[in-house]
Design an enzyme around this catalytic site. Structure first.
Site, short mmCIF file in Angstrom:
data_model
loop_
_atom_site.label_atom_id
_atom_site.label_comp_id
_atom_site.label_asym_id
_atom_site.label_seq_id
_atom_site.Cartn_x
_atom_site.Cartn_y
_atom_site.Cartn_z
N ASN A 93 0.86 -1.20 0.00
CA ASN A 93 0.00 0.00 0.00
C ASN A 93 0.89 1.24 0.00
O ASN A 93 2.10 1.14 -0.04
CB ASN A 93 -0.96 -0.02 1.19
CG ASN A 93 -0.20 -0.13 2.49
OD1 ASN A 93 0.58 0.75 2.84
ND2 ASN A 93 -0.41 -1.23 3.22
N LYS A 122 8.97 -17.87 -9.45
CA LYS A 122 8.29 -16.78 -10.15
C LYS A 122 7.19 -17.34 -11.05
O LYS A 122 7.44 -18.20 -11.89
CB LYS A 122 9.31 -15.98 -10.99
CG LYS A 122 8.67 -14.79 -11.65
CD LYS A 122 9.62 -14.05 -12.58
CE LYS A 122 8.81 -13.07 -13.43
NZ LYS A 122 9.57 -12.53 -14.53
N PHE A 133 -4.84 3.58 14.55
CA PHE A 133 -5.08 4.63 13.55
C PHE A 133 -6.26 4.23 12.68
O PHE A 133 -6.56 3.04 12.54
CB PHE A 133 -3.83 4.81 12.67
CG PHE A 133 -2.85 5.80 13.24
CD1 PHE A 133 -2.16 5.52 14.40
CD2 PHE A 133 -2.61 7.01 12.59
CE1 PHE A 133 -1.25 6.44 14.93
CE2 PHE A 133 -1.71 7.93 13.11
CZ PHE A 133 -1.03 7.64 14.27
N LYS A 163 -14.17 1.73 14.80
CA LYS A 163 -12.91 0.99 15.03
C LYS A 163 -12.53 0.99 16.51
O LYS A 163 -12.02 0.00 17.04
CB LYS A 163 -11.77 1.59 14.20
CG LYS A 163 -11.69 0.95 12.84
CD LYS A 163 -10.71 1.58 11.91
CE LYS A 163 -11.13 1.15 10.50
NZ LYS A 163 -10.44 1.80 9.44
N LYS A 186 -12.26 -2.69 17.96
CA LYS A 186 -10.93 -3.21 18.27
C LYS A 186 -10.61 -3.11 19.76
O LYS A 186 -9.69 -3.74 20.25
CB LYS A 186 -9.87 -2.47 17.45
CG LYS A 186 -10.17 -2.54 15.94
CD LYS A 186 -8.94 -2.52 15.10
CE LYS A 186 -9.30 -2.52 13.62
NZ LYS A 186 -8.19 -2.87 12.74
N1 CTP Z 1 -4.42 -3.00 11.83
C1 CTP Z 1 -3.73 -4.06 12.38
N2 CTP Z 1 -3.69 -5.26 11.76
C2 CTP Z 1 -4.32 -5.43 10.59
C3 CTP Z 1 -5.05 -4.36 10.01
C4 CTP Z 1 -5.07 -3.16 10.66
O1 CTP Z 1 -3.15 -3.88 13.46
N3 CTP Z 1 -4.25 -6.61 10.01
C5 CTP Z 1 -4.46 -1.73 12.56
C6 CTP Z 1 -3.75 -0.58 11.89
O2 CTP Z 1 -2.38 -0.52 12.30
C7 CTP Z 1 -4.54 0.63 12.41
C8 CTP Z 1 -5.93 0.07 12.60
O3 CTP Z 1 -5.80 -1.35 12.66
O4 CTP Z 1 -4.07 1.03 13.68
C9 CTP Z 1 -6.91 0.42 11.56
O5 CTP Z 1 -6.49 -0.10 10.34
P1 CTP Z 1 -7.45 -0.01 9.07
O6 CTP Z 1 -6.79 -0.71 7.92
O7 CTP Z 1 -7.88 1.41 8.88
O8 CTP Z 1 -8.70 -0.78 9.59
P2 CTP Z 1 -9.24 -2.19 9.29
O9 CTP Z 1 -9.56 -2.82 10.59
O10 CTP Z 1 -8.30 -2.94 8.42
O11 CTP Z 1 -10.60 -1.87 8.56
P3 CTP Z 1 -10.86 -1.31 7.09
O12 CTP Z 1 -9.67 -1.61 6.24
O13 CTP Z 1 -12.10 -2.00 6.66
O14 CTP Z 1 -11.07 0.17 7.28
#
Ligand code: CTP
Length: 404
Positions: free
Chosen positions: A217, A296, A331, A345, A349
Site C-alpha cells: 500500500n 516466479k 489509527f 474501530k 478493536k
Molecule cells: N491493523 C492491524 N492489523 C491489521 C489491520 C489493521 O493492526 N491486520 C491496525 C492498523 O495498524 C490501524 C488500525 O488497525 O491502527 C486500523 O487499520 P485499518 O486498515 O484502517 O482498519 P481495518 O480494521 O483494516 O478496517 P478497514 O480496512 O475496513 O477500514
C-alpha cells in the site's frame, strides 16, 4: 517552560546557537537574547562567512562564553564539536543557509559549525530557521535537502514570505525572532515519558505473491517514525517495528525490521510483553496471498489473473485483547465518513484511542510531512489543526502519557 531566569542551583536548559553566513545573521543576536530571557544558557558556533556579517565578539559578549569558530586552537577544549553537541539540550541554526542545509543533509563536516551539527545526532534535537533568496529556497536541491532533514527529525521554523534582502518578494525570509525562540523552547521538551516502554509499528507490509511480486500500500511510515522519534526524545524506551521503508532509524530507538503482516504480528506480540503502551500506526495489509509461490509465476500459464487471498491477523485487536491496564492506540486512515469509521474501530478493536486521518486530503495523505488528525476516544472527539508530523506525534503522546 516559563520565562525568566532559573532558580538558584537549577540547571538551565542549554541551547547551542549555530550562526551561518546570511544577511539575517544579525537576527541571531536577538534569538540569543530571546532564549536567555526564557531562562536558557546559550553557546554559539559560527561559520567563517557568518563572521563577515557579525563579529564573534558580539556573540561572545551576549552569551558570556567563548564562540566556537574553529576546531583547532581552543586551549581548554581539544574537541569542541563533541563537547558542544553533548553539552546542548537543543541546537538552533539561524539563519540556515542553503549551503549549510545541504551539508547537514549529506553529513558533510568541513568546519566547526557543520562538524558540531553532525555530532548533535543522538545528542540533542535540531531546529533549522532558513533565511535565503526565494529562488535558492525553492530550488529542487534545497527542497530535497529540507525533505531529507525533516525525515530525520530535524525541525523547521519558517521561512516566511515577504520582501527579501535582495529585493525579491517571496518565500525565504527568516521567521520572526519570537517564532524561532518559541520553536526552540518547544524542542526542550521535558523527559516526561522517562521510564515508559513504548512500542510503535510503522510503514506498509509487503505480502508476497511469489519471490518477485508482492501486494503493498502507499504508506511511507513517516507518521510512525515521527512517533518513535518523539517518544525517544521525551525519554521513553522505544521499540519500532517497521515494515519496508526508506527512513532512517530515529536516534535512541530500537528498530525491528519486518516485511509481511504475519511477521509484523509476531514481532509486535513479542515486543508487547515488555511494553507499557503500543501505538499501531502501520498500514498492515488486510489480506495476503493464501499460497505464495516459491518460484516466479509465469503470466500466461500460472493463473496470475486470480490470486486467492486470506485475511491477516488484526494486530491492533490482538494487542487490545491482551492489554490489561496498558494503553493501546490505533489509527484509522479513511477517505470518507472519517469519524463514523474511527468511532466504530475504537469500539470494535477495543483501543484506548484511535487517531483518525483523512488520506484523501493533501495535508494528511500518505507521504505528507503534515497531518490533520482527530483523536477519538471514549471521552469524545478532539479535532487537531494541520501540523508537522513531529507536532502531531507530540499531541498523540500527550494523550498516551495522560492515559498511562
Ligand atoms: N491493523 C492491524 N492489523 C491489521 C489491520 C489493521 O493492526 N491486520 C491496525 C492498523 O495498524 C490501524 C488500525 O488497525 O491502527 C486500523 O487499520 P485499518 O486498515 O484502517 O482498519 P481495518 O480494521 O483494516 O478496517 P478497514 O480496512 O475496513 O477500514
Amino acid at each position: 517552560m516559563s520565562g525568566g531566569s532559573a532558580r538558584a542551583g537549577e540547571r538551565r536548559p542549554r541551547v547551542l546557537l549555530a550562526v551561518c553566513g546570511g544577511i539575517a545573521a544579525y537576527k541571531a543576536c536577538e534569538v540569543l537574547r530571546g532564549l536567555q530571557k526564557a531562562g536558557c544558557e546559550v553557546r554559539v558556533t559560527m561559520t567563517a562567512d557568518a563572521e563577515r556579517f557579525v563579529g564573534a565578539a558580539s556573540f561572545e559578549a551576549l552569551s558570556g562564553s567563548a564562540v566556537a569558530t574553529s576546531l583547532y586552537g581552543n586551549p581548554g577544549s581539544p574537541i569542541p564539536h563533541i563537547e558542544l553537541a553533548e553539552w546542548a539540550d537543543a541546537a538552533v541554526v539561524v539563519p540556515a543557509t542553503a549551503n549549510v542545509m545541504a551539508k547537514m543533509a549529506c553529513g558533510i563536516a568541513d568546519d566547526c559549525l557543520t562538524t558540531t551539527l553532525l555530532a548533535c545526532w543522538g545528542c540533542c534535537p535540531v531546529l533549522v530557521a532558513p533565511g535565503m533568496n526565494v529562488h535558492m529556497w525553492q530550488s529542487p536541491a534545497t527542497q530535497a535537502n529540507v525533505a531529507r532533514l525533516r525525515e530525520r527529525g530535524v525541525r523547521f521554523s519558517g521561512p516566511d514570505s515577504g520582501r527579501l534582502a535582495c529585493g525579491d518578494v517571496g518565500e525565504g525570509k527568516l521567521a520572526a525572532v519570537d517564532e524561532i525562540v518559541a520553536a526552540a523552547l518547544a524542542l526542550l521538551s521535558p523527559r516526561d515519558l522517562a521510564g515508559l516502554r513504548v512500542l510503535v509499528n510503522a510503514g506498509p507490509t509487503h505480502e508476497a505473491i511469489d519471490p518477485v511480486r508482492y501486494i503493498a500500500n502507499r504508506s511511507t511510515g513517516k507518521m510512525g517514525y515521527a512517533l518513535a522519534e518523539a517518544a525517544a526524545r521525551r525519554g521513553a524506551e522505544v521499540t519500532l517495528v517497521s515494515g519496508p521503508t526508506a527512513l532512517a532509524t530515529p536516534a535512541g530507538v530500537t528498530r525491528v525490521d519486518v516485511e509481511s503482516a504475519a511477521q509484523m504480528h509476531d514481532a509486535m506480540v513479542a515486543a508487547f510483553e515488555g511494553a507499557d503502551a503500543a501505538i499501531c500506526s502501520a498500514a498492515v495489509a488486510d489480506y495476503t496471498p493464501a499460497a505464495p509461490a516459491d518460484h516466479k509465476l509465469k503470466k500466461s500459464r500460472e493463473h496470475l489473473d486470480c490470486v486467492p487471498l486470506t485475511e491477516t491477523a488484526d494486530i491492533l485487536a490482538d494487542l487490545c485483547e491482551r492489554k490489561g491496564e496498558r494503553v493501546v492506540v490505533g489509527f484509522a486512515a479513511e477517505t470518507n465518513d472519517l469519524l463514523a469509521h474511527a468511532t466504530e474501530k475504537l469500539r470494535r478493536k477495543g483501543a484506548d484511542l484511535i487517531v483518525a486521518n483523512d488520506v484523501s486530503r493533501p495535508e494528511s495523505t500518505f507521504g505528507a510531512d503534515t497531518n490533520r488528525v482527530a483523536l477519538v476516544s471514549a471521552a469524545g472527539v478532539e479535532q487537531l489543526e494541520t501540523m508537522p508530523l513531529a507536532d502531531v506525534a507530540d499531541a498523540i503522546l500527550d494523550r498516551v502519557a495522560a492515559l498511562c
